[in-house]
Design a protein around this motif. Structure first.
Motif, short mmCIF file in Angstrom:
data_model
loop_
_atom_site.label_atom_id
_atom_site.label_comp_id
_atom_site.label_asym_id
_atom_site.label_seq_id
_atom_site.Cartn_x
_atom_site.Cartn_y
_atom_site.Cartn_z
N ILE A 193 0.84 -1.21 0.00
CA ILE A 193 0.00 0.00 0.00
C ILE A 193 0.87 1.25 0.00
CG2 ILE A 193 -1.71 1.32 1.33
CD1 ILE A 193 -2.69 -1.42 2.45
N VAL A 194 1.91 1.26 0.85
CA VAL A 194 2.80 2.43 0.93
C VAL A 194 3.49 2.67 -0.40
CG1 VAL A 194 4.83 3.40 2.07
CG2 VAL A 194 3.14 2.13 3.42
N ARG A 195 4.03 1.60 -1.01
CA ARG A 195 4.73 1.76 -2.29
C ARG A 195 3.79 2.24 -3.39
NH1 ARG A 195 6.82 -3.22 -0.82
NH2 ARG A 195 5.73 -4.30 -2.51
N ALA A 196 2.56 1.74 -3.37
CA ALA A 196 1.57 2.15 -4.38
C ALA A 196 1.26 3.63 -4.26
CB ALA A 196 0.30 1.32 -4.25
N LYS A 197 1.15 4.12 -3.03
CA LYS A 197 0.88 5.55 -2.83
C LYS A 197 2.05 6.39 -3.31
CE LYS A 197 -1.00 9.37 -1.53
NZ LYS A 197 -2.05 9.98 -2.37
N LYS A 256 7.90 7.94 11.78
CA LYS A 256 7.25 7.62 13.06
C LYS A 256 5.78 7.28 12.86
CE LYS A 256 10.36 9.89 16.28
NZ LYS A 256 10.50 10.85 17.41
N TYR A 257 5.17 7.85 11.83
CA TYR A 257 3.81 7.45 11.48
C TYR A 257 3.80 6.07 10.82
CZ TYR A 257 2.09 12.28 12.22
OH TYR A 257 1.74 13.49 12.75
N LEU A 258 4.56 5.94 9.75
CA LEU A 258 4.43 4.76 8.90
C LEU A 258 5.03 3.49 9.49
CD1 LEU A 258 4.88 6.20 5.29
CD2 LEU A 258 2.79 5.78 6.59
N LEU A 259 5.95 3.63 10.44
CA LEU A 259 6.48 2.43 11.09
C LEU A 259 5.61 1.99 12.27
CD1 LEU A 259 10.35 2.94 11.01
CD2 LEU A 259 8.89 1.72 9.41
N THR A 275 -5.60 4.93 6.26
CA THR A 275 -4.76 5.60 7.25
C THR A 275 -3.41 6.02 6.68
OG1 THR A 275 -4.02 3.42 8.02
CG2 THR A 275 -5.82 4.48 9.24
N ILE A 276 -2.91 5.27 5.71
CA ILE A 276 -1.57 5.54 5.15
C ILE A 276 -1.58 6.69 4.15
CG2 ILE A 276 0.20 4.56 3.62
CD1 ILE A 276 -0.39 1.84 5.05
N ASN A 277 -2.51 6.67 3.21
CA ASN A 277 -2.49 7.66 2.12
C ASN A 277 -2.58 9.10 2.62
OD1 ASN A 277 -2.27 5.49 0.45
ND2 ASN A 277 -4.32 5.65 -0.44
N PRO A 278 -3.47 9.43 3.59
CA PRO A 278 -3.54 10.81 4.06
C PRO A 278 -2.25 11.29 4.72
CG PRO A 278 -5.52 9.62 4.68
CD PRO A 278 -4.55 8.59 4.18
N ILE A 279 -1.52 10.37 5.36
CA ILE A 279 -0.25 10.75 5.99
C ILE A 279 0.76 11.16 4.93
CG2 ILE A 279 1.77 9.81 7.19
CD1 ILE A 279 -0.44 10.77 9.04
N ILE A 280 0.91 10.34 3.90
CA ILE A 280 1.86 10.67 2.83
C ILE A 280 1.44 11.98 2.15
CG2 ILE A 280 2.82 9.92 0.62
CD1 ILE A 280 2.66 7.05 1.69
N ASP A 281 0.15 12.15 1.89
CA ASP A 281 -0.34 13.40 1.28
C ASP A 281 0.01 14.61 2.15
OD1 ASP A 281 -1.46 12.37 -1.05
OD2 ASP A 281 -3.39 11.94 -0.08
N ALA A 282 -0.05 14.44 3.45
CA ALA A 282 0.24 15.55 4.36
C ALA A 282 1.69 16.01 4.29
CB ALA A 282 -0.12 15.16 5.80
N PHE A 283 2.59 15.09 3.93
CA PHE A 283 4.01 15.42 3.86
C PHE A 283 4.42 15.97 2.52
CE2 PHE A 283 4.26 13.05 7.78
CZ PHE A 283 5.35 13.62 8.43
N VAL A 284 3.62 15.72 1.48
CA VAL A 284 3.96 16.21 0.14
C VAL A 284 3.49 17.65 0.01
CG1 VAL A 284 3.60 15.91 -2.34
CG2 VAL A 284 3.81 13.90 -0.85
N LYS A 285 4.44 18.57 -0.20
CA LYS A 285 4.08 19.99 -0.30
C LYS A 285 3.36 20.28 -1.61
CE LYS A 285 7.69 21.88 2.67
NZ LYS A 285 8.78 22.88 2.79
#
Length: 301
Positions: free
Chosen positions: A250-254, A278-281, A291-301
């Motif tokens: 899931i993480v790699r796909a995002k 710290k989130y993803l581990l 739960t994963i996709n919104p975290i990655i989106d939050a870090f991408v400026k």
């Protein structure tokens, strides 16, 4: 005469094709030879400094070791993905650290090249420049980008190696302790040897500011040896990956969706005062796309 000339051309073309196929198979074999269970020795030493400051303090020489399992995640003709899993703690109570990941892609033309201050520039290379080459992409523990570069695997005199120079963020061993430089210009050499493989590094510690020429603060030598041991020594890491691998699909796909935008990429250092890893581990609270996709989106400026 025309028939002879045509036959000769066809034979040359066939010979060239067979050689290219053989070379590709050699490349694939060398890359996949980095998979398996290894005793790893990590060695880094700062070699030269150019600060001109008598109070300059070099990084301490580092010697460390561990057991690492390198899992073959994807094995296609033109793409090979390998996940490193570090085993720490005692044999009785091992703890698994999801370590770095390396992807290898054949004749790839699209790269994300690290600039500075958590920014990667999207670069497209001409096809002729990457003919016969492999791009190595290296990712952080949370599968965010680290560095990548393209070069040719060389098989000569009984040696198989790949070498490339590219820019990267500070190594994890440095960025919690150093703030006097902000880019590492890395020369990485991966060489397959009889008992495993060697990761050699010659690194420049660079001060980079927009609109100014780079300044080399110091240089560093890295020499990491991966000595093959029996796969049974890495059973704890194998079990960990079997249990957790679907989450990282899931993480790699995002991340693949982010990279597919084919534009410069900037990442936040922290969100709500927490770094991304710290989130993803956190395998309890972040294990689904919801739960994963919104975290990655939050870090991408």
């Amino acid at each position: 005469m025309k028939q002879v000339a045509l036959t000769t051309l066809l034979l040359v073309a066939l010979s060239t094709q067979i050689h290219a196929q053989s070379k590709l198979q050699q490349d694939q074999k060398a890359i996949k030879n980095m998979c398996g269970c290894y005793e790893v020795n990590f060695n880094f030493a700062e070699t030269f400094e150019y600060s001109g400051d008598l109070t300059y303090m070099p990084s301490a020489t580092k010697h460390d070791k561990g057991i690492e399992w390198v899992e073959l995640v994807q094995d296609d003709a033109d793409k090979i993905v390998m996940q490193h899993l570090l085993i720490v703690g005692s044999k009785e109570r091992p703890y698994i650290v999801k370590h770095w990941r390396q992807d290898w892609e054949f004749e790839n033309t699209n790269l994300y090249v690290y600039d500075h201050d958590n920014k990667w520039n999207f670069v497209t290379l001409p096809k002729e420049d990457v003919a016969g080459q492999w791009t190595q992409r290296v990712f952080q523990v949370d599968d965010s980008p680290r560095y990548e570069g393209s070069a040719t695997w060389v098989h000569v005199d009984g040696k198989s190696y790949w070498e490339n120079t590219t820019t990267a963020p500070l190594a994890r061993r440095e960025y919690t302790t150093r703030s006097d430089y902000n880019v590492m210009n890395r020369t990485n050499r991966h060489e397959i040897v009889a008992n495993g493989w060697i990761h050699d590094q010659d690194n420049d510690k660079v001060i980079r500011e927009t609109g100014k020429e780079d300044v080399i603060l110091a240089q560093e030598k890295g020499h990491n040896t991966y000595v093959k041991i029996d796969d049974s020594e890495c059973k704890a890491a194998q079990d960990y990956w079997a249990k957790n691998k679907e989450k990282w699909v899931i993480v790699r796909a995002k991340w693949d969706a982010v990279f597919a935008r084919n534009t410069d990429l900037m990442l936040e250092e922290k969100v709500d005062n927490k770094t991304m890893f710290k989130y993803l581990l956190d395998d309890e609270n972040y294990k689904t796309s919801e739960t994963i996709n919104p975290i990655i989106d939050a870090f991408v400026k």
